[in-house]
Design a protein around this motif. Structure first.
Motif, PDB file in Angstrom:
ATOM      1  N   ALA A 211      -6.414  15.839  -4.024  1.00  0.00           N
ATOM      2  CA  ALA A 211      -6.738  16.563  -5.259  1.00  0.00           C
ATOM      3  C   ALA A 211      -7.773  15.824  -6.098  1.00  0.00           C
ATOM      4  CB  ALA A 211      -5.476  16.788  -6.076  1.00  0.00           C
ATOM      5  N   GLY A 212      -8.114  14.589  -5.690  1.00  0.00           N
ATOM      6  CA  GLY A 212      -9.157  13.856  -6.385  1.00  0.00           C
ATOM      7  C   GLY A 212      -8.724  12.581  -7.080  1.00  0.00           C
ATOM      8  N   ALA A 213      -7.434  12.255  -7.030  1.00  0.00           N
ATOM      9  CA  ALA A 213      -6.961  11.029  -7.677  1.00  0.00           C
ATOM     10  C   ALA A 213      -7.294   9.807  -6.819  1.00  0.00           C
ATOM     11  CB  ALA A 213      -5.449  11.097  -7.901  1.00  0.00           C
ATOM     12  N   ARG A 214      -7.457   8.669  -7.489  1.00  0.00           N
ATOM     13  CA  ARG A 214      -7.588   7.383  -6.792  1.00  0.00           C
ATOM     14  C   ARG A 214      -6.199   6.765  -6.743  1.00  0.00           C
ATOM     15  NH1 ARG A 214     -12.567   4.489  -7.388  1.00  0.00           N
ATOM     16  NH2 ARG A 214     -11.642   2.965  -5.997  1.00  0.00           N
ATOM     17  N   ILE A 215      -5.744   6.409  -5.550  1.00  0.00           N
ATOM     18  CA  ILE A 215      -4.443   5.756  -5.383  1.00  0.00           C
ATOM     19  C   ILE A 215      -4.703   4.260  -5.263  1.00  0.00           C
ATOM     20  CG2 ILE A 215      -2.299   5.653  -4.072  1.00  0.00           C
ATOM     21  CD1 ILE A 215      -2.887   8.415  -5.344  1.00  0.00           C
ATOM     22  N   LEU A 216      -4.206   3.499  -6.226  1.00  0.00           N
ATOM     23  CA  LEU A 216      -4.483   2.076  -6.299  1.00  0.00           C
ATOM     24  C   LEU A 216      -3.150   1.334  -6.449  1.00  0.00           C
ATOM     25  CD1 LEU A 216      -7.396   0.663  -8.442  1.00  0.00           C
ATOM     26  CD2 LEU A 216      -5.336  -0.650  -8.001  1.00  0.00           C
ATOM     27  N   PRO A 217      -2.444   1.100  -5.341  1.00  0.00           N
ATOM     28  CA  PRO A 217      -1.131   0.454  -5.432  1.00  0.00           C
ATOM     29  C   PRO A 217      -1.220  -0.931  -6.070  1.00  0.00           C
ATOM     30  CG  PRO A 217      -1.489   1.375  -3.247  1.00  0.00           C
ATOM     31  CD  PRO A 217      -2.809   1.432  -3.969  1.00  0.00           C
ATOM     32  N   ALA A 218      -0.150  -1.310  -6.739  1.00  0.00           N
ATOM     33  CA  ALA A 218      -0.086  -2.628  -7.376  1.00  0.00           C
ATOM     34  C   ALA A 218       0.128  -3.684  -6.296  1.00  0.00           C
ATOM     35  CB  ALA A 218       1.032  -2.660  -8.411  1.00  0.00           C
ATOM     36  N   MET A 219      -0.959  -3.989  -5.579  1.00  0.00           N
ATOM     37  CA  MET A 219      -0.945  -4.952  -4.476  1.00  0.00           C
ATOM     38  C   MET A 219      -1.985  -6.023  -4.747  1.00  0.00           C
ATOM     39  SD  MET A 219      -0.797  -2.482  -1.174  1.00  0.00           S
ATOM     40  CE  MET A 219       0.560  -1.378  -0.842  1.00  0.00           C
ATOM     41  N   PRO A 220      -1.601  -7.105  -5.413  1.00  0.00           N
ATOM     42  CA  PRO A 220      -2.602  -8.139  -5.736  1.00  0.00           C
ATOM     43  C   PRO A 220      -3.110  -8.848  -4.494  1.00  0.00           C
ATOM     44  CG  PRO A 220      -0.396  -8.873  -6.307  1.00  0.00           C
ATOM     45  CD  PRO A 220      -0.274  -7.442  -5.904  1.00  0.00           C
ATOM     46  N   GLY A 221      -4.386  -9.236  -4.550  1.00  0.00           N
ATOM     47  CA  GLY A 221      -4.967 -10.051  -3.494  1.00  0.00           C
ATOM     48  C   GLY A 221      -4.695 -11.527  -3.760  1.00  0.00           C
ATOM     49  N   PHE A 222      -5.009 -12.349  -2.788  1.00  0.00           N
ATOM     50  CA  PHE A 222      -4.764 -13.784  -2.923  1.00  0.00           C
ATOM     51  C   PHE A 222      -5.995 -14.630  -2.624  1.00  0.00           C
ATOM     52  CE2 PHE A 222      -0.639 -11.911  -2.635  1.00  0.00           C
ATOM     53  CZ  PHE A 222       0.140 -12.685  -3.473  1.00  0.00           C
ATOM     54  N   TYR A 223      -7.121 -13.975  -2.286  1.00  0.00           N
ATOM     55  CA  TYR A 223      -8.322 -14.741  -1.951  1.00  0.00           C
ATOM     56  C   TYR A 223      -8.932 -15.437  -3.169  1.00  0.00           C
ATOM     57  CZ  TYR A 223     -10.509 -10.309  -3.419  1.00  0.00           C
ATOM     58  OH  TYR A 223     -10.862  -9.168  -4.096  1.00  0.00           O
ATOM     59  N   HIS A 224      -8.532 -15.025  -4.366  1.00  0.00           N
ATOM     60  CA  HIS A 224      -9.034 -15.685  -5.574  1.00  0.00           C
ATOM     61  C   HIS A 224      -8.146 -16.868  -5.983  1.00  0.00           C
ATOM     62  CE1 HIS A 224      -6.012 -12.894  -7.013  1.00  0.00           C
ATOM     63  NE2 HIS A 224      -6.112 -13.322  -8.247  1.00  0.00           N
ATOM     64  N   LEU A 225      -7.178 -17.198  -5.121  1.00  0.00           N
ATOM     65  CA  LEU A 225      -6.286 -18.346  -5.310  1.00  0.00           C
ATOM     66  C   LEU A 225      -5.556 -18.304  -6.655  1.00  0.00           C
ATOM     67  CD1 LEU A 225      -8.601 -21.146  -3.850  1.00  0.00           C
ATOM     68  CD2 LEU A 225      -6.877 -19.746  -2.658  1.00  0.00           C
TER      69      LEU A 225
ATOM     70  N   THR B 106      -0.966 -18.296 -11.354  1.00  0.00           N
ATOM     71  CA  THR B 106       0.101 -17.830 -12.235  1.00  0.00           C
ATOM     72  C   THR B 106       0.377 -16.352 -11.983  1.00  0.00           C
ATOM     73  OG1 THR B 106      -1.399 -17.116 -14.005  1.00  0.00           O
ATOM     74  CG2 THR B 106      -0.697 -19.455 -14.028  1.00  0.00           C
ATOM     75  N   ILE B 107       1.482 -15.886 -12.562  1.00  0.00           N
ATOM     76  CA  ILE B 107       1.770 -14.453 -12.511  1.00  0.00           C
ATOM     77  C   ILE B 107       0.671 -13.677 -13.229  1.00  0.00           C
ATOM     78  CG2 ILE B 107       3.354 -12.660 -13.347  1.00  0.00           C
ATOM     79  CD1 ILE B 107       5.656 -14.593 -12.740  1.00  0.00           C
ATOM     80  N   ASP B 108       0.166 -14.233 -14.324  1.00  0.00           N
ATOM     81  CA  ASP B 108      -0.927 -13.566 -15.045  1.00  0.00           C
ATOM     82  C   ASP B 108      -2.138 -13.353 -14.141  1.00  0.00           C
ATOM     83  OD1 ASP B 108       0.523 -13.379 -17.372  1.00  0.00           O
ATOM     84  OD2 ASP B 108      -0.403 -15.130 -18.316  1.00  0.00           O
ATOM     85  N   ASP B 109      -2.424 -14.303 -13.258  1.00  0.00           N
ATOM     86  CA  ASP B 109      -3.547 -14.149 -12.325  1.00  0.00           C
ATOM     87  C   ASP B 109      -3.323 -12.960 -11.399  1.00  0.00           C
ATOM     88  OD1 ASP B 109      -4.748 -16.414 -13.388  1.00  0.00           O
ATOM     89  OD2 ASP B 109      -4.017 -17.742 -11.792  1.00  0.00           O
TER      90      ASP B 109
END
Length: 197
Positions: A152-166, A169-172
């Motif tokens: 329908a046109g929505a962007r699905i962006l699951p809350a899946m953080p990456g780790f390549y930025h090392l 903290t949880i804030d990161d």
């Protein structure tokens, strides 16, 4: 240039994602129309340890630590709110985090509250709608509903953080997901180090 966004926060785990997004949008000078489901207030109390009174919309700028002029908190059943109509222009909507119940309602065209109506309006007007589901594992119904929204046109962006930025903290980790949402809205940010930088 100041823009106008709708942010919905549901009762899915991860209310901090929505809070951080509102903070970033407000800090950048944008106006936020904030829609909070009944369950989101409980998440604020449980996960953020806020002693917040459910439904006290006037206290939100204090808890979110944002300028009150940058956030309009709407009652979930106020269909006179500007975001209920496609004639009111906004620059996009984000539901962060998005519960599977809310995701299902939007995928099936329900408009039982202002958040669902605003999402339906974003889709029908061809505006950016970013949905940030926060659930695991997912069953076939969840996946089908996400596919329906994507079609329908929505962007699905699951809350899946990456780790390549090392992240340290949880804030990161939170900032990584919020940064990805800002990317989807085409808003510049410095919330995480990009690949190759």
């Amino acid at each position: 240039m100041s823009k106008e966004f709708v942010v919905g926060i549901t009762g899915a785990s991860g209310g901090i994602y929505g809070v951080r997004l509102v903070q970033e949008l407000a800090a950048a000078g944008h106006l936020v129309h904030l829609l909070l489901t009944n369950a989101s207030w409980q998440v604020f109390r449980e996960e953020l340890q806020w002693n917040i009174t459910a439904g006290d919309r006037s206290s939100i700028p204090i808890w979110f630590k944002v300028d009150p002029a940058s956030v309009q908190v709407h009652d979930m059943h106020d269909y006179r709110a500007p975001v209920a109509s496609g004639s009111h222009h906004t620059d996009g909507m984000v539901i962060i985090p998005c519960s599977m119940g809310t995701l299902s309602a939007i995928a099936h065209g329900a408009s039982d509250n202002l958040l669902e109506r605003a999402a339906d309006t974003a889709l029908k007007e061809g505006r950016t709608l970013v949905v940030v589901p926060r659930e695991t594992p997912m069953n076939a119904i969840h996946l089908r509903n996400m596919l329906m929204l994507a079609e329908a046109g929505a962007r699905i962006l699951p809350a899946m953080p990456g780790f390549y930025h090392l992240p340290q903290t949880i804030d990161d980790l939170v900032d990584f997901v919020v940064g990805k949402v800002l990317d989807a809205l085409r808003i510049d940010h410095n919330l995480f180090r990009r690949w190759g930088e």
